[in-house]
Design a protein around this motif. Structure first.
Motif, mmCIF file in Angstrom:
data_model
loop_
_atom_site.group_PDB
_atom_site.id
_atom_site.type_symbol
_atom_site.label_atom_id
_atom_site.label_comp_id
_atom_site.label_asym_id
_atom_site.label_seq_id
_atom_site.Cartn_x
_atom_site.Cartn_y
_atom_site.Cartn_z
ATOM 1 N N SER A 86 0.835 -1.203 0.000
ATOM 2 C CA SER A 86 0.000 0.000 0.000
ATOM 3 C C SER A 86 0.873 1.257 0.000
ATOM 4 C CB SER A 86 -0.872 -0.035 1.268
ATOM 5 O OG SER A 86 -1.614 1.148 1.418
ATOM 6 N N GLY A 87 0.273 2.369 -0.357
ATOM 7 C CA GLY A 87 0.865 3.685 -0.137
ATOM 8 C C GLY A 87 2.283 3.854 -0.649
ATOM 9 N N ILE A 88 3.162 4.348 0.213
ATOM 10 C CA ILE A 88 4.543 4.669 -0.168
ATOM 11 C C ILE A 88 5.301 3.412 -0.591
ATOM 12 C CG2 ILE A 88 6.747 5.549 0.721
ATOM 13 C CD1 ILE A 88 5.017 7.352 2.655
ATOM 14 N N ASP A 121 4.493 -7.764 3.447
ATOM 15 C CA ASP A 121 3.425 -6.995 4.098
ATOM 16 C C ASP A 121 2.639 -7.930 5.003
ATOM 17 O OD1 ASP A 121 2.161 -4.009 3.177
ATOM 18 O OD2 ASP A 121 0.848 -5.276 4.406
ATOM 19 N N ILE A 122 2.021 -7.343 6.026
ATOM 20 C CA ILE A 122 1.135 -8.131 6.886
ATOM 21 C C ILE A 122 -0.111 -8.507 6.095
ATOM 22 C CG2 ILE A 122 -0.183 -6.211 7.892
ATOM 23 C CD1 ILE A 122 0.262 -7.623 10.642
ATOM 24 N N GLY A 154 4.761 0.661 8.602
ATOM 25 C CA GLY A 154 4.565 1.457 9.807
ATOM 26 C C GLY A 154 3.098 1.662 10.088
ATOM 27 N N VAL A 192 6.138 -2.177 15.778
ATOM 28 C CA VAL A 192 5.923 -2.137 14.316
ATOM 29 C C VAL A 192 6.833 -1.092 13.663
ATOM 30 C CG1 VAL A 192 4.248 -1.675 12.483
ATOM 31 C CG2 VAL A 192 3.536 -2.935 14.525
ATOM 32 N N ALA A 215 11.151 7.110 8.049
ATOM 33 C CA ALA A 215 10.858 7.713 9.348
ATOM 34 C C ALA A 215 9.648 8.625 9.125
ATOM 35 C CB ALA A 215 12.074 8.449 9.877
ATOM 36 N N TYR A 250 4.125 7.422 18.330
ATOM 37 C CA TYR A 250 4.622 7.549 16.949
ATOM 38 C C TYR A 250 5.841 8.480 16.919
ATOM 39 C CZ TYR A 250 4.200 8.066 11.815
ATOM 40 O OH TYR A 250 4.426 8.074 10.455
ATOM 41 N N LYS A 305 9.434 7.114 15.625
ATOM 42 C CA LYS A 305 10.059 7.677 14.420
ATOM 43 C C LYS A 305 11.321 8.475 14.775
ATOM 44 C CE LYS A 305 7.207 6.064 11.279
ATOM 45 N NZ LYS A 305 7.638 5.074 10.280
ATOM 46 N N VAL A 360 1.253 12.616 3.477
ATOM 47 C CA VAL A 360 1.153 11.922 2.197
ATOM 48 C C VAL A 360 -0.235 11.311 2.097
ATOM 49 C CG1 VAL A 360 2.220 10.207 0.670
ATOM 50 C CG2 VAL A 360 3.615 11.318 2.448
ATOM 51 N N THR A 372 -2.227 8.601 1.634
ATOM 52 C CA THR A 372 -2.201 7.128 1.610
ATOM 53 C C THR A 372 -3.290 6.651 2.574
ATOM 54 O OG1 THR A 372 -0.729 6.823 3.503
ATOM 55 C CG2 THR A 372 0.341 7.158 1.357
HETATM 56 N N1 LIG Z 1 1.176 8.854 4.875
HETATM 57 C C1 LIG Z 1 1.827 9.762 5.589
HETATM 58 O O1 LIG Z 1 1.374 10.919 5.727
HETATM 59 C C2 LIG Z 1 3.146 9.412 6.231
HETATM 60 C C3 LIG Z 1 3.916 10.464 6.743
HETATM 61 C C4 LIG Z 1 5.136 10.176 7.333
HETATM 62 C C5 LIG Z 1 5.580 8.876 7.426
HETATM 63 N N2 LIG Z 1 4.801 7.865 6.919
HETATM 64 C C6 LIG Z 1 5.320 6.506 7.050
HETATM 65 O O2 LIG Z 1 5.370 5.910 5.779
HETATM 66 C C7 LIG Z 1 5.332 4.501 5.935
HETATM 67 C C8 LIG Z 1 4.350 3.925 4.945
HETATM 68 O O3 LIG Z 1 3.054 4.405 5.276
HETATM 69 P P1 LIG Z 1 1.942 4.734 4.185
HETATM 70 O O4 LIG Z 1 1.597 6.162 4.352
HETATM 71 O O5 LIG Z 1 2.346 4.237 2.873
HETATM 72 O O6 LIG Z 1 0.728 3.927 4.812
HETATM 73 P P2 LIG Z 1 -0.105 2.664 4.284
HETATM 74 O O7 LIG Z 1 -1.040 2.342 5.384
HETATM 75 O O8 LIG Z 1 -0.623 2.944 2.916
HETATM 76 O O9 LIG Z 1 0.997 1.517 4.135
HETATM 77 C C9 LIG Z 1 1.551 0.872 5.239
HETATM 78 C C10 LIG Z 1 1.717 -0.595 4.888
HETATM 79 O O10 LIG Z 1 2.352 -1.230 6.003
HETATM 80 C C11 LIG Z 1 1.683 -2.444 6.232
HETATM 81 N N3 LIG Z 1 1.862 -2.850 7.626
HETATM 82 C C12 LIG Z 1 1.280 -2.308 8.720
HETATM 83 N N4 LIG Z 1 1.655 -2.984 9.819
HETATM 84 C C13 LIG Z 1 2.486 -3.961 9.403
HETATM 85 C C14 LIG Z 1 3.186 -5.008 10.061
HETATM 86 N N5 LIG Z 1 3.088 -5.177 11.391
HETATM 87 N N6 LIG Z 1 3.959 -5.842 9.328
HETATM 88 C C15 LIG Z 1 4.039 -5.682 7.978
HETATM 89 N N7 LIG Z 1 3.386 -4.743 7.296
HETATM 90 C C16 LIG Z 1 2.618 -3.884 8.007
HETATM 91 C C17 LIG Z 1 0.233 -2.192 5.888
HETATM 92 O O11 LIG Z 1 -0.489 -3.406 5.632
HETATM 93 C C18 LIG Z 1 0.369 -1.306 4.662
HETATM 94 O O12 LIG Z 1 0.412 -2.063 3.470
HETATM 95 C C19 LIG Z 1 5.005 4.228 7.398
HETATM 96 O O13 LIG Z 1 6.197 3.894 8.087
HETATM 97 C C20 LIG Z 1 4.480 5.563 7.872
HETATM 98 O O14 LIG Z 1 4.673 5.750 9.255
HETATM 99 C C21 LIG Z 1 3.603 8.095 6.319
#
Ligand SMILES: NC(=O)c1ccc[n+]([C@@H]2O[C@H](COP(=O)([O-])OP(=O)(O)OC[C@H]3O[C@@H](n4cnc5c(N)ncnc54)[C@H](O)[C@@H]3O)[C@@H](O)[C@H]2O)c1
Length: 261
Positions: free
Chosen positions: A17-19, A38-39, A90, A111, A137, A151, A155, A184, A186
Motif C-alpha cells: 500500500s501507499g509509499i 506486508d502483513i 509502519g 511495528v 521515518a 509515533y 520515528k 502523504v 495514503t
Molecule cells: N502517509 C503519511 O502521511 C506518512 C507520513 C510520514 C511517514 N509515513 C510513514 O510511511 C510509511 C508507509 O506508510 P503509508 O503512508 O504508505 O501507509 P499505508 O497504510 O498505505 O501503508 C503501510 C503498509 O504497512 C503495512 N503494515 C502495517 N503494519 C504492518 C506489520 N506489522 N507488518 C508488515 N506490514 C505492516 C500495511 O499493511 C500497509 O500495506 C510508514 O512507516 C508511515 O509511518 C507516512
C-alpha cells in the motif's frame, strides 16, 4: 527510461500500500527484482501479480522477529542476496502518554522501530558492498505532534538509529539513510479526511499547500537507494512540502497590509 536498478534485489516492507507500493512499482519499472513483504498477504500478492515474474510476495508481520527472519531468508533463498532494503512498514498511533495504554505504546514501537532492527539484523549479512538501506521515518521523528506520543518516539528513534547504522556499516560499503515524509495521501492518513475541517487546516500549514502523493516519496527513496546517492549516508532526508522549514509563526501580511509601518 533509465534502469537504475537493473537486476538489483529490493526487499520492501509495507509494500502492499501507499509509499511502499509506489516505491515497489518505481523500483520494478527500473529493473529491480522486488520482494514485497506486508502483513496483508493478499495486498502483497496482488502487487506481485501486477509487477510480474520478477516480483515475489511474502506475508510478514514486521513486529515479529521470527517473521522478519523468514522474510529475509525467503529473499535470500530466491535471489542469493539483498541489494536494497526499504524498511517502510509502519502504523500510526493516537493519544497522549496518559491516554495511551502500555499495550498500544508497545505495538507502535514494535511495528515502527523494532521492525527496523530485526530487518537490519537479519539482512545486513546478506548485503554486498554497494548496497543501500532506506528507512521510512517521518517529520514526526523530528519534532512533537499533539497526541502522537508513541509515533513521535518510534520515528525519532528510527532517525537516530539510521545514523548509527550508517556509521557502523559505512566500511562494509552499505549506505543507510532515512526518508522523512510530511503529509502523504495514503490509507494511513485517509481517516483524517473524514474529520470536518482537518484536511484544510493541515494543508494550510504546509507552505506548498497540499499533501504529497506516494509517488513523490518513491522518487526520494529511489534516489537514496540508487548509485546517484553513492556518497550519501546517515542523512535524514525531509520531503514535506516545506512543513518543517516553517517556524510556525503567523503570516503577518494576512493581518496588516504594511506590517513595518
Ligand atoms: N502517509 C503519511 O502521511 C506518512 C507520513 C510520514 C511517514 N509515513 C510513514 O510511511 C510509511 C508507509 O506508510 P503509508 O503512508 O504508505 O501507509 P499505508 O497504510 O498505505 O501503508 C503501510 C503498509 O504497512 C503495512 N503494515 C502495517 N503494519 C504492518 C506489520 N506489522 N507488518 C508488515 N506490514 C505492516 C500495511 O499493511 C500497509 O500495506 C510508514 O512507516 C508511515 O509511518 C507516512
Amino acid at each position: 527510461m533509465t534502469q537504475r536498478f537493473n537486476g538489483k534485489v529490493a526487499l520492501i516492507t509495507g509494500a502492499a500500500s501507499g509509499i511502499g507500493a509506489a516505491t515497489a512499482r518505481l523500483f520494478a519499472s527500473e529493473g529491480a527484482l522486488c520482494v514485497l513483504a506486508d502483513i496483508s498477504e493478499d495486498g502483497a500478492k496482488a502487487l506481485a501479480a501486477e509487477l510480474g515474474d520478477s516480483a515475489m510476495a511474502i506475508a510478514c508481520d514486521v513486529s515479529k522477529q521470527s517473521d522478519v527472519d523468514a522474510m529475509v531468508q525467503a529473499a535470500v533463498d530466491r535471489h542469493g542476496r539483498i541489494d536494497i532494503l526499504f524498511n517502510n512498514a509502519g502504523i500510526g498511533s493516537f493519544g497522549t502518554s496518559v491516554e495511551l495504554t502500555a499495550e498500544a505504546w508497545e505495538t507502535v514501537i514494535a511495528v515502527d522501530l523494532h521492525s527496523v532492527f530485526y530487518a537490519c539484523h537479519a539482512a545486513i549479512p546478506h548485503m554486498p558492498r554497494g548496497s543501500a538501506i532506506v528507512n521510512t521515518a517521518s517529520i514526526s521523528g523530528l519534532g512533537g505532534d499533539y497526541r502522537f506520543a508513541a509515533y513521535n518516539a518510534a520515528k525519532g528513534a528510527v532517525v537516530n538509529y539510521t545514523r548509527a547504522l550508517a556509521v557502523d556499516h559505512a566500511r562494509d560499503g552499505i549506505r543507510v539513510n532515512a526518508l522523512c515524509p510530511g503529509l502523504v495521501d495514503t490509507p494511513i492518513t485517509a481517516g483524517f479526511h473524514d474529520i470536518p475541517g482537518l484536511k484544510e487546516d493541515w494543508t494550510r500549514r504546509i507552505p506548498m499547500g497540499r499533501a504529497a502523493q506516494p509517488e513523490e516519496m518513491a522518487h526520494v527513496a529511489a534516489f537514496l537507494a540508487s548509485e546517484a546517492a553513492s556518497y550519501v549516508t546517515g542523512s535524514i532526508i525531509v520531503a514535506d512540502g516545506g512543513a518543517t522549514a516553517h517556524t510556525g509563526q503567523p503570516e503577518i501580511a494576512q493581518f496588516a497590509d504594511s506590517p513595518t509601518e
